[in-house]
Enzyme design. Sequence first.
Site, PDB file in Angstrom:
ATOM      1  N   ASN A  37       0.836  -1.209   0.000  1.00 15.91           N
ATOM      2  CA  ASN A  37       0.000   0.000   0.000  1.00 15.91           C
ATOM      3  C   ASN A  37       0.869   1.257   0.000  1.00 15.91           C
ATOM      4  O   ASN A  37       0.566   2.233  -0.680  1.00 15.91           O
ATOM      5  CB  ASN A  37      -0.953  -0.001   1.190  1.00 15.91           C
ATOM      6  CG  ASN A  37      -2.197  -0.829   0.915  1.00 15.91           C
ATOM      7  OD1 ASN A  37      -3.050  -0.416   0.126  1.00 15.91           O
ATOM      8  ND2 ASN A  37      -2.278  -2.009   1.517  1.00 15.91           N
ATOM      9  N   MET A 113       1.065  -3.653  12.361  1.00 15.26           N
ATOM     10  CA  MET A 113       0.511  -4.752  13.150  1.00 15.26           C
ATOM     11  C   MET A 113       0.457  -4.471  14.653  1.00 15.26           C
ATOM     12  O   MET A 113       0.242  -5.381  15.444  1.00 15.26           O
ATOM     13  CB  MET A 113       1.314  -6.044  12.893  1.00 15.26           C
ATOM     14  CG  MET A 113       1.320  -6.485  11.452  1.00 15.26           C
ATOM     15  SD  MET A 113      -0.348  -6.735  10.783  1.00 15.26           S
ATOM     16  CE  MET A 113      -0.794  -8.253  11.618  1.00 15.26           C
ATOM     17  N   ARG A 114       0.688  -3.220  15.031  1.00 11.60           N
ATOM     18  CA  ARG A 114       0.606  -2.867  16.447  1.00 11.60           C
ATOM     19  C   ARG A 114      -0.456  -1.808  16.643  1.00 11.60           C
ATOM     20  O   ARG A 114      -0.845  -1.130  15.696  1.00 11.60           O
ATOM     21  CB  ARG A 114       1.940  -2.288  16.919  1.00 11.60           C
ATOM     22  CG  ARG A 114       3.051  -3.299  17.017  1.00 11.60           C
ATOM     23  CD  ARG A 114       4.218  -2.624  17.682  1.00 11.60           C
ATOM     24  NE  ARG A 114       3.813  -2.008  18.939  1.00 11.60           N
ATOM     25  CZ  ARG A 114       4.145  -2.460  20.139  1.00 11.60           C
ATOM     26  NH1 ARG A 114       4.925  -3.498  20.251  1.00 11.60           N
ATOM     27  NH2 ARG A 114       3.736  -1.846  21.227  1.00 11.60           N
ATOM     28  N   LEU A 116      -1.501   1.804  17.881  1.00 11.15           N
ATOM     29  CA  LEU A 116      -0.835   3.086  18.058  1.00 11.15           C
ATOM     30  C   LEU A 116      -1.011   3.530  19.509  1.00 11.15           C
ATOM     31  O   LEU A 116      -2.082   3.373  20.086  1.00 11.15           O
ATOM     32  CB  LEU A 116      -1.493   4.093  17.105  1.00 11.15           C
ATOM     33  CG  LEU A 116      -0.656   5.230  16.563  1.00 11.15           C
ATOM     34  CD1 LEU A 116       0.627   4.718  15.906  1.00 11.15           C
ATOM     35  CD2 LEU A 116      -1.468   6.033  15.553  1.00 11.15           C
ATOM     36  N   HIS A 132      -8.461  -1.492   5.848  1.00 10.21           N
ATOM     37  CA  HIS A 132      -8.817  -2.835   6.306  1.00 10.21           C
ATOM     38  C   HIS A 132      -9.347  -3.623   5.104  1.00 10.21           C
ATOM     39  O   HIS A 132     -10.131  -3.090   4.315  1.00 10.21           O
ATOM     40  CB  HIS A 132      -9.893  -2.729   7.401  1.00 10.21           C
ATOM     41  CG  HIS A 132     -10.242  -4.050   7.995  1.00 10.21           C
ATOM     42  ND1 HIS A 132      -9.447  -4.674   8.934  1.00 10.21           N
ATOM     43  CD2 HIS A 132     -11.291  -4.885   7.770  1.00 10.21           C
ATOM     44  CE1 HIS A 132     -10.005  -5.840   9.268  1.00 10.21           C
ATOM     45  NE2 HIS A 132     -11.113  -5.990   8.575  1.00 10.21           N
ATOM     46  N   THR A 169      -9.252   4.898  15.994  1.00 10.00           N
ATOM     47  CA  THR A 169      -9.569   5.261  17.377  1.00 10.00           C
ATOM     48  C   THR A 169      -8.931   4.207  18.293  1.00 10.00           C
ATOM     49  O   THR A 169      -8.189   3.348  17.805  1.00 10.00           O
ATOM     50  CB  THR A 169     -11.098   5.291  17.597  1.00 10.00           C
ATOM     51  OG1 THR A 169     -11.618   3.995  17.260  1.00 10.00           O
ATOM     52  CG2 THR A 169     -11.772   6.351  16.729  1.00 10.00           C
ATOM     53  N   GLU A 202      -7.370  -2.116  -2.684  1.00 12.51           N
ATOM     54  CA  GLU A 202      -6.694  -1.250  -1.697  1.00 12.51           C
ATOM     55  C   GLU A 202      -5.700  -0.324  -2.385  1.00 12.51           C
ATOM     56  O   GLU A 202      -5.600   0.864  -2.053  1.00 12.51           O
ATOM     57  CB  GLU A 202      -5.936  -2.099  -0.668  1.00 12.51           C
ATOM     58  CG  GLU A 202      -6.832  -2.910   0.229  1.00 12.51           C
ATOM     59  CD  GLU A 202      -6.021  -3.693   1.258  1.00 12.51           C
ATOM     60  OE1 GLU A 202      -5.033  -3.161   1.782  1.00 12.51           O
ATOM     61  OE2 GLU A 202      -6.382  -4.851   1.537  1.00 12.51           O
TER      62      GLU A 202
HETATM   63  C1  GRF Z   1      -3.454  -4.917   3.766  1.00  7.95           C
HETATM   64  O1  GRF Z   1      -4.241  -5.985   3.347  1.00  7.95           O
HETATM   65  C2  GRF Z   1      -4.245  -4.004   4.670  1.00  7.95           C
HETATM   66  O2  GRF Z   1      -5.608  -4.038   4.411  1.00  7.95           O
HETATM   67  C3  GRF Z   1      -3.986  -4.559   6.044  1.00  7.95           C
HETATM   68  O3  GRF Z   1      -2.663  -5.033   5.996  1.00  7.95           O
HETATM   69  C4  GRF Z   1      -2.311  -5.351   4.660  1.00  7.95           C
HETATM   70  C5  GRF Z   1      -1.048  -4.612   4.380  1.00  7.95           C
HETATM   71  O4  GRF Z   1      -0.457  -4.962   3.174  1.00  7.95           O
HETATM   72  N1  GRF Z   1      -4.222  -3.569   7.049  1.00  7.95           N
HETATM   73  P1  GRF Z   1       0.835  -4.204   2.666  1.00  7.95           P
HETATM   74  O5  GRF Z   1       1.886  -4.276   3.759  1.00  7.95           O
HETATM   75  O6  GRF Z   1       0.449  -2.771   2.366  1.00  7.95           O
HETATM   76  O7  GRF Z   1       1.277  -4.944   1.436  1.00  7.95           O
END
Ligand code: GRF
Length: 222
Positions: A37, A113-114, A116, A132, A169, A202
């Site tokens: 992303n 993955m944490r 904030l 998401h 949030t 995304e």
């Molecule tokens: C994505 O699927 C996003 O929706 C989720 O984590 C993934 C991240 O992918 N929150 P990347 O690290 O941007 O490839």
Amino acid sequence: MVGDVTTSLMSKPGPPYAKKGPMKLRLGFLASHVGSNLQAIIDACRSGRLAADLCVVICNNSRAQAFERARRAGIATRHLSSHTHPSEEALDAAILQTLREHEVNLIVLAGYMRKLGGRTLAHYRGRVLNIHPALLPKFGGPGMYGARVHEAVIAAREKESGATIHLVTEEYDQGPIVAQRRIALLPGDTAESLAARVLEVEHALYPDTLARIARGEIALLG
Ligand code: GRF
């Protein structure tokens, strides 16, 4: 693609919803792994689809591919984690300080993955976005990440899925929805095939939504 929905954050009356008009975006990213992303946003800036300053990429994982992507694009990087800062408070303070040093005005969570920390969240309230891989408010919350999300969507026999961008949030995946894009489930979809199609969504939705914020078409809270 079935359609696009944007919530009416702009139509909420009075302060603190009053900020309208174009916004010069200074983005700070938090990521943990792949960073696809992040890459989509870098590419959108390069191609002129998005006008934003990409200020800093913070990862809690020193080997995150997101770091490589940032370095290739000439964006500042910072490794901040429970290894560099064993206390939660110190980590929160270091993240906040880094974002402020780089004059970030909008935080982009991109596969972070944490959770904030409270100080960072309070300082940037209404200015933290997350993406998401499902249509919130369904299929979100603690433990709902990666393949689990898509497995749950398929198990529930949903007709559609998609991606959601929301304000962050204190509670996982519960902040106001900023934008959603839907896709139809296909016969024979697996968690893998669905994940790949949602990720493609995304990669378009995040830059598009940021561009709409920059142009003042979506006003953030705060
Ligand atoms: C994505 O699927 C996003 O929706 C989720 O984590 C993934 C991240 O992918 N929150 P990347 O690290 O941007 O490839």
